[in-house]
Motif scaffolding. Sequence first.
Motif, PDB file in Angstrom:
ATOM      1  N   CYS A 336       0.862  -1.197  -0.132  1.00  0.00           N
ATOM      2  CA  CYS A 336       0.085  -0.103  -0.031  1.00  0.00           C
ATOM      3  C   CYS A 336       0.683   1.217   0.014  1.00  0.00           C
ATOM      4  CB  CYS A 336      -0.999  -0.013   1.310  1.00  0.00           C
ATOM      5  SG  CYS A 336      -2.412  -1.229   0.960  1.00  0.00           S
ATOM      6  N   CYS A 337       1.978   1.332   0.853  1.00  0.00           N
ATOM      7  CA  CYS A 337       3.082   2.423   0.853  1.00  0.00           C
ATOM      8  C   CYS A 337       3.319   2.845  -0.553  1.00  0.00           C
ATOM      9  CB  CYS A 337       3.907   2.214   1.789  1.00  0.00           C
ATOM     10  SG  CYS A 337       5.045   3.500   1.817  1.00  0.00           S
ATOM     11  N   ILE A 338       3.951   1.536  -1.136  1.00  0.00           N
ATOM     12  CA  ILE A 338       4.594   1.887  -2.287  1.00  0.00           C
ATOM     13  C   ILE A 338       3.745   2.335  -3.406  1.00  0.00           C
ATOM     14  CG2 ILE A 338       5.863   0.549  -4.381  1.00  0.00           C
ATOM     15  CD1 ILE A 338       7.333  -1.052  -2.117  1.00  0.00           C
ATOM     16  N   GLU A 339       2.326   2.011  -3.416  1.00  0.00           N
ATOM     17  CA  GLU A 339       1.397   2.152  -4.613  1.00  0.00           C
ATOM     18  C   GLU A 339       0.720   3.351  -4.241  1.00  0.00           C
ATOM     19  OE1 GLU A 339       1.010   0.749  -7.270  1.00  0.00           O
ATOM     20  OE2 GLU A 339       2.489  -0.756  -6.957  1.00  0.00           O
ATOM     21  N   GLY A 340       0.876   4.068  -2.977  1.00  0.00           N
ATOM     22  CA  GLY A 340       0.203   5.173  -2.623  1.00  0.00           C
ATOM     23  C   GLY A 340      -1.158   5.183  -2.223  1.00  0.00           C
ATOM     24  N   ILE A 341      -1.574   3.821  -1.450  1.00  0.00           N
ATOM     25  CA  ILE A 341      -2.836   3.556  -1.184  1.00  0.00           C
ATOM     26  C   ILE A 341      -2.969   3.741   0.407  1.00  0.00           C
ATOM     27  CG2 ILE A 341      -4.291   1.479  -0.905  1.00  0.00           C
ATOM     28  CD1 ILE A 341      -3.112   0.221  -3.230  1.00  0.00           C
ATOM     29  N   ALA A 342      -3.970   4.559   0.796  1.00  0.00           N
ATOM     30  CA  ALA A 342      -4.159   4.734   2.146  1.00  0.00           C
ATOM     31  C   ALA A 342      -4.626   3.549   2.917  1.00  0.00           C
ATOM     32  CB  ALA A 342      -5.420   5.890   2.024  1.00  0.00           C
ATOM     33  N   ALA A 343      -3.934   3.432   4.001  1.00  0.00           N
ATOM     34  CA  ALA A 343      -4.190   1.900   4.807  1.00  0.00           C
ATOM     35  C   ALA A 343      -4.566   2.194   6.187  1.00  0.00           C
ATOM     36  CB  ALA A 343      -2.910   1.282   4.580  1.00  0.00           C
ATOM     37  N   ASN A 344      -4.690   3.446   6.692  1.00  0.00           N
ATOM     38  CA  ASN A 344      -5.359   3.542   7.923  1.00  0.00           C
ATOM     39  C   ASN A 344      -6.974   3.643   7.929  1.00  0.00           C
ATOM     40  OD1 ASN A 344      -5.283   6.257   6.769  1.00  0.00           O
ATOM     41  ND2 ASN A 344      -5.203   7.201   8.725  1.00  0.00           N
ATOM     42  N   ARG A 345      -7.547   3.657   8.985  1.00  0.00           N
ATOM     43  CA  ARG A 345      -9.095   3.666   8.992  1.00  0.00           C
ATOM     44  C   ARG A 345      -9.216   4.623   9.884  1.00  0.00           C
ATOM     45  NH1 ARG A 345      -7.967   2.205   4.763  1.00  0.00           N
ATOM     46  NH2 ARG A 345      -8.902   0.499   3.417  1.00  0.00           N
TER      47      ARG A 345
END
Length: 363
Positions: A336-345
């Motif tokens: 998620c970090c490398i792809e720029g995907i938000a992963a917190n909620r």
Amino acid sequence: MPLYIGVMSGTSLDGLDFALIEQSQGTTLLETHYEPMPAQLKQDLLDLCASAPDELARAALAEQAWAELARAGVHKLLDKAQLSSSTIRAIGSHGQTVRHEPQRGFSIQIGHPSLLAELTSISVVTDFRRRDIAAGGQGAPLVPAFHEAMFSNAKRIRAVLNIGGFSNVSLLRSGTSTRGFDCGPGNVLLYAWIHRHQGRPYDRDGNWAASGQVNHQLLTLLLSDDFFATHGPKSTGRELFNLPWLDTHLASFPDLAPEDVQATLLELTARSISEALIEAQPDTEDVLICGGGAHNTALMQRLQALLPACELASTADYGIEPDWLEAMAFAWLAHCCIEGIAANRPSVTGARGLRTLGAIYPA
């Protein structure tokens, strides 16, 4: 398809879990490895969980040793999978939590990612919690987004319960934001108490706890801690629940047998989980359990008795062995970090909004 390695070292400090995943439209577990924690490193890390002289230097030395241990585990995992380091896109490393005090604006995980990248020739993604804290969140738990990706079901109201050193729950309901929070101590006090009295690292199947009797006066006293009265978002750690905390409460019970204390601690874990779950999502249908606590037979039986309307099952029944879920989650968080995907909620941590978590240390 991209391959990632997740490295998880939890508050139990028993060892490092490694998971190799393939990330495409979904997440597939390909290989696993467990690296036991050397006794001296475990003690050094435990010592860092409380204030003492020369902390900075001791932390620097401990994280070097931790990175060396992680390097060994990564190489053994790659050998088992018959892969070279060049095939791995990144390592997602949780690091080792030595302080978690979000109310004071910080959470500290050590693990020397620069050294790990140097030793493995693989990029390392780490430091997942601090961006969420910078955005006003608790920085924990971080696994609910992964639980959502792996286990959400439009037709079922679910909870994913992780019982590691501490217990946390993810609440999955179609059409609503995923919620989650820490429930309280999971295995941390159970492990510490049996180690003090029997020198054993854990209570196999909960047999020692099952041999004792719950002391309800002590249980009521333990459950009176302010943490249990607060509602999510909330998180906790060894800063609050530890042997000195327990000893303070035990001072009023000098003649209590050790096995009765163990039985009471197991009931504390079961009650803090069940009461929090019933209050937060009373119509839960399925409870999927992961973490080391999933192997504690006495604890599982007690949870089922306290949650009679729910179907309790190990995540193994859903295709993922309970011991590897968190390591998989941190491999996924690296993706998620490398792809720029938000992963917190934000509904879990209380952060001001969605954030991409982690920092990248190139190979």
